[in-house]
Design a protein around this motif. Structure first.
Motif, PDB file in Angstrom:
ATOM      1  N   PHE A  62      47.574  45.407  37.648  1.00  0.00           N
ATOM      2  CA  PHE A  62      46.589  46.392  37.218  1.00  0.00           C
ATOM      3  C   PHE A  62      45.482  45.771  36.372  1.00  0.00           C
ATOM      4  O   PHE A  62      44.381  46.317  36.302  1.00  0.00           O
ATOM      5  CB  PHE A  62      47.275  47.546  36.480  1.00  0.00           C
ATOM      6  CG  PHE A  62      47.951  48.504  37.421  1.00  0.00           C
ATOM      7  CD1 PHE A  62      47.284  49.624  37.883  1.00  0.00           C
ATOM      8  CD2 PHE A  62      49.232  48.265  37.870  1.00  0.00           C
ATOM      9  CE1 PHE A  62      47.894  50.505  38.770  1.00  0.00           C
ATOM     10  CE2 PHE A  62      49.855  49.126  38.759  1.00  0.00           C
ATOM     11  CZ  PHE A  62      49.175  50.251  39.211  1.00  0.00           C
ATOM     12  N   ARG A  63      45.742  44.641  35.741  1.00  0.00           N
ATOM     13  CA  ARG A  63      44.712  43.900  35.001  1.00  0.00           C
ATOM     14  C   ARG A  63      43.777  43.177  35.950  1.00  0.00           C
ATOM     15  O   ARG A  63      42.719  42.718  35.546  1.00  0.00           O
ATOM     16  CB  ARG A  63      45.357  42.847  34.099  1.00  0.00           C
ATOM     17  CG  ARG A  63      45.677  43.268  32.727  1.00  0.00           C
ATOM     18  CD  ARG A  63      45.961  42.075  31.821  1.00  0.00           C
ATOM     19  NE  ARG A  63      46.796  41.053  32.419  1.00  0.00           N
ATOM     20  CZ  ARG A  63      48.092  40.853  32.143  1.00  0.00           C
ATOM     21  NH1 ARG A  63      48.703  41.616  31.262  1.00  0.00           N
ATOM     22  NH2 ARG A  63      48.760  39.899  32.729  1.00  0.00           N
ATOM     23  N   GLY A  64      44.206  43.001  37.199  1.00  0.00           N
ATOM     24  CA  GLY A  64      43.397  42.275  38.171  1.00  0.00           C
ATOM     25  C   GLY A  64      43.706  40.794  38.227  1.00  0.00           C
ATOM     26  O   GLY A  64      42.922  40.020  38.775  1.00  0.00           O
ATOM     27  N   ASP A  65      44.859  40.380  37.668  1.00  0.00           N
ATOM     28  CA  ASP A  65      45.211  38.963  37.643  1.00  0.00           C
ATOM     29  C   ASP A  65      45.255  38.337  39.038  1.00  0.00           C
ATOM     30  O   ASP A  65      45.048  37.132  39.184  1.00  0.00           O
ATOM     31  CB  ASP A  65      46.573  38.745  36.974  1.00  0.00           C
ATOM     32  CG  ASP A  65      46.556  39.030  35.488  1.00  0.00           C
ATOM     33  OD1 ASP A  65      45.529  39.529  34.965  1.00  0.00           O
ATOM     34  OD2 ASP A  65      47.589  38.773  34.836  1.00  0.00           O
ATOM     35  N   PHE A  66      45.549  39.123  40.062  1.00  0.00           N
ATOM     36  CA  PHE A  66      45.682  38.605  41.423  1.00  0.00           C
ATOM     37  C   PHE A  66      44.448  38.926  42.266  1.00  0.00           C
ATOM     38  O   PHE A  66      44.422  38.649  43.457  1.00  0.00           O
ATOM     39  CB  PHE A  66      46.927  39.197  42.099  1.00  0.00           C
ATOM     40  CG  PHE A  66      48.152  39.114  41.242  1.00  0.00           C
ATOM     41  CD1 PHE A  66      48.655  37.892  40.814  1.00  0.00           C
ATOM     42  CD2 PHE A  66      48.799  40.270  40.832  1.00  0.00           C
ATOM     43  CE1 PHE A  66      49.781  37.822  40.008  1.00  0.00           C
ATOM     44  CE2 PHE A  66      49.928  40.210  40.029  1.00  0.00           C
ATOM     45  CZ  PHE A  66      50.408  38.984  39.614  1.00  0.00           C
ATOM     46  N   GLY A  67      43.460  39.543  41.666  1.00  0.00           N
ATOM     47  CA  GLY A  67      42.293  40.017  42.391  1.00  0.00           C
ATOM     48  C   GLY A  67      42.385  41.521  42.557  1.00  0.00           C
ATOM     49  O   GLY A  67      43.280  42.181  42.030  1.00  0.00           O
ATOM     50  N   LYS A  68      41.456  42.067  43.294  1.00  0.00           N
ATOM     51  CA  LYS A  68      41.431  43.508  43.551  1.00  0.00           C
ATOM     52  C   LYS A  68      42.365  43.813  44.716  1.00  0.00           C
ATOM     53  O   LYS A  68      42.194  43.294  45.812  1.00  0.00           O
ATOM     54  CB  LYS A  68      40.012  43.953  43.878  1.00  0.00           C
ATOM     55  CG  LYS A  68      39.863  45.431  44.095  1.00  0.00           C
ATOM     56  CD  LYS A  68      38.414  45.781  44.379  1.00  0.00           C
ATOM     57  CE  LYS A  68      38.283  47.263  44.667  1.00  0.00           C
ATOM     58  NZ  LYS A  68      36.884  47.610  44.941  1.00  0.00           N
ATOM     59  N   MET A  69      43.373  44.654  44.466  1.00  0.00           N
ATOM     60  CA  MET A  69      44.362  45.011  45.484  1.00  0.00           C
ATOM     61  C   MET A  69      44.194  46.468  45.890  1.00  0.00           C
ATOM     62  O   MET A  69      44.016  47.333  45.040  1.00  0.00           O
ATOM     63  CB  MET A  69      45.787  44.849  44.952  1.00  0.00           C
ATOM     64  CG  MET A  69      46.186  43.465  44.596  1.00  0.00           C
ATOM     65  SD  MET A  69      47.844  43.481  43.854  1.00  0.00           S
ATOM     66  CE  MET A  69      48.733  42.635  45.130  1.00  0.00           C
ATOM     67  N   ARG A  70      44.314  46.697  47.194  1.00  0.00           N
ATOM     68  CA  ARG A  70      44.305  48.058  47.724  1.00  0.00           C
ATOM     69  C   ARG A  70      45.335  48.148  48.840  1.00  0.00           C
ATOM     70  O   ARG A  70      45.478  47.225  49.643  1.00  0.00           O
ATOM     71  CB  ARG A  70      42.929  48.451  48.270  1.00  0.00           C
ATOM     72  CG  ARG A  70      41.843  48.525  47.193  1.00  0.00           C
ATOM     73  CD  ARG A  70      42.145  49.608  46.159  1.00  0.00           C
ATOM     74  NE  ARG A  70      41.181  49.652  45.095  1.00  0.00           N
ATOM     75  CZ  ARG A  70      41.365  49.153  43.877  1.00  0.00           C
ATOM     76  NH1 ARG A  70      42.485  48.546  43.570  1.00  0.00           N
ATOM     77  NH2 ARG A  70      40.441  49.272  42.955  1.00  0.00           N
ATOM     78  N   PHE A  71      46.043  49.270  48.879  1.00  0.00           N
ATOM     79  CA  PHE A  71      47.099  49.481  49.871  1.00  0.00           C
ATOM     80  C   PHE A  71      46.633  50.531  50.880  1.00  0.00           C
ATOM     81  O   PHE A  71      46.284  51.643  50.504  1.00  0.00           O
ATOM     82  CB  PHE A  71      48.393  49.942  49.194  1.00  0.00           C
ATOM     83  CG  PHE A  71      48.963  48.898  48.278  1.00  0.00           C
ATOM     84  CD1 PHE A  71      49.851  47.953  48.760  1.00  0.00           C
ATOM     85  CD2 PHE A  71      48.584  48.839  46.942  1.00  0.00           C
ATOM     86  CE1 PHE A  71      50.364  46.969  47.923  1.00  0.00           C
ATOM     87  CE2 PHE A  71      49.090  47.856  46.101  1.00  0.00           C
ATOM     88  CZ  PHE A  71      49.981  46.925  46.589  1.00  0.00           C
ATOM     89  N   GLU A  72      46.635  50.142  52.145  1.00  0.00           N
ATOM     90  CA  GLU A  72      46.280  51.054  53.232  1.00  0.00           C
ATOM     91  C   GLU A  72      47.565  51.467  53.936  1.00  0.00           C
ATOM     92  O   GLU A  72      48.286  50.616  54.459  1.00  0.00           O
ATOM     93  CB  GLU A  72      45.347  50.357  54.230  1.00  0.00           C
ATOM     94  CG  GLU A  72      44.020  49.948  53.628  1.00  0.00           C
ATOM     95  CD  GLU A  72      43.184  49.113  54.580  1.00  0.00           C
ATOM     96  OE1 GLU A  72      43.581  48.935  55.763  1.00  0.00           O
ATOM     97  OE2 GLU A  72      42.134  48.624  54.139  1.00  0.00           O
ATOM     98  N   THR A  73      47.837  52.746  53.959  1.00  0.00           N
ATOM     99  CA  THR A  73      49.050  53.267  54.584  1.00  0.00           C
ATOM    100  C   THR A  73      48.955  53.162  56.101  1.00  0.00           C
ATOM    101  O   THR A  73      47.968  53.585  56.690  1.00  0.00           O
ATOM    102  CB  THR A  73      49.276  54.733  54.178  1.00  0.00           C
ATOM    103  OG1 THR A  73      49.394  54.796  52.753  1.00  0.00           O
ATOM    104  CG2 THR A  73      50.528  55.300  54.831  1.00  0.00           C
ATOM    105  N   GLU A  74      49.998  52.587  56.695  1.00  0.00           N
ATOM    106  CA  GLU A  74      50.089  52.517  58.157  1.00  0.00           C
ATOM    107  C   GLU A  74      51.111  53.522  58.691  1.00  0.00           C
ATOM    108  O   GLU A  74      50.900  54.116  59.737  1.00  0.00           O
ATOM    109  CB  GLU A  74      50.472  51.108  58.604  1.00  0.00           C
ATOM    110  CG  GLU A  74      49.379  50.097  58.341  1.00  0.00           C
ATOM    111  CD  GLU A  74      49.664  48.762  58.977  1.00  0.00           C
ATOM    112  OE1 GLU A  74      48.717  48.193  59.545  1.00  0.00           O
ATOM    113  OE2 GLU A  74      50.814  48.277  58.917  1.00  0.00           O
ATOM    114  N   ASP A  75      52.213  53.685  58.004  1.00  0.00           N
ATOM    115  CA  ASP A  75      53.257  54.634  58.397  1.00  0.00           C
ATOM    116  C   ASP A  75      53.878  55.214  57.139  1.00  0.00           C
ATOM    117  O   ASP A  75      53.955  54.547  56.112  1.00  0.00           O
ATOM    118  CB  ASP A  75      54.383  53.947  59.200  1.00  0.00           C
ATOM    119  CG  ASP A  75      53.980  53.611  60.616  1.00  0.00           C
ATOM    120  OD1 ASP A  75      53.513  54.505  61.330  1.00  0.00           O
ATOM    121  OD2 ASP A  75      54.152  52.444  61.004  1.00  0.00           O
ATOM    122  N   LEU A  76      54.330  56.445  57.251  1.00  0.00           N
ATOM    123  CA  LEU A  76      55.010  57.095  56.141  1.00  0.00           C
ATOM    124  C   LEU A  76      56.120  57.966  56.712  1.00  0.00           C
ATOM    125  O   LEU A  76      55.863  58.814  57.565  1.00  0.00           O
ATOM    126  CB  LEU A  76      54.025  57.950  55.331  1.00  0.00           C
ATOM    127  CG  LEU A  76      54.595  58.823  54.221  1.00  0.00           C
ATOM    128  CD1 LEU A  76      55.365  58.004  53.199  1.00  0.00           C
ATOM    129  CD2 LEU A  76      53.478  59.593  53.554  1.00  0.00           C
TER     130      LEU A  76
END
Length: 139
Positions: A62-76
């Motif tokens: 959440f601090r962005g230590d790994f870069g900007k992350m976003r999760f796109e849902t493919e299946d639920l």
């Protein structure tokens, strides 16, 4: 006696809100959906137990230590009778070295409207588990 499992629509909605909180960098929102005694198992095998340990595990992301992350849902998938949901996603990552992405999934165990377990699995080019996964937090 525990409350009945959430119905399928409620379980799906909670899973979507949970993922949306990650995508909006809302750590407080994520933690509000976690049970006090929740367990988070990372795709590396590291296990965090309890809200304080889980929050600490999430903070670098959440601090962005790994870069900007976003999760796109493919299946639920949601199973109201067991209180479990499975969400398959693509994690899109923007780093200093450029864009990256990988697929993974979370299995969420939900009780009383809160996430009790978040079990994360991901595809990777090489093995990520060591011989001795770390365990953090409450025993």
């Amino acid at each position: 006696m525990t409350e009945p499992s959430p119905d399928q629509a409620s379980l799906r909605a909670l899973t979507i809100r949970f993922t949306d909180a990650f995508n909006h960098d809302d750590l407080d929102g994520v933690m509000a959906m976690m049970a006090e005694d929740a367990v988070y198992e990372e795709f590396t095998g590291t296990v965090s137990r309890g809200k304080a340990a889980i929050r600490a595990a999430f903070e670098p992301q959440f601090r962005g230590d790994f870069g900007k992350m976003r999760f796109e849902t493919e299946d639920l998938f949601a199973a109201a009778t067991t209180g479990k949901a499975l969400i398959r996603w693509v994690c899109r990552l923007e780093t200093r070295r450029g864009p990256a992405a990988w697929r993974g999934l979370d299995i969420l165990h939900v009780a009383d409207g809160l996430v009790k377990q978040k079990l994360t699995y991901a595809k990777a080019k090489g093995p990520l588990l060591g011989d001795h996964p770390r365990d953090h937090g409450e025993a």
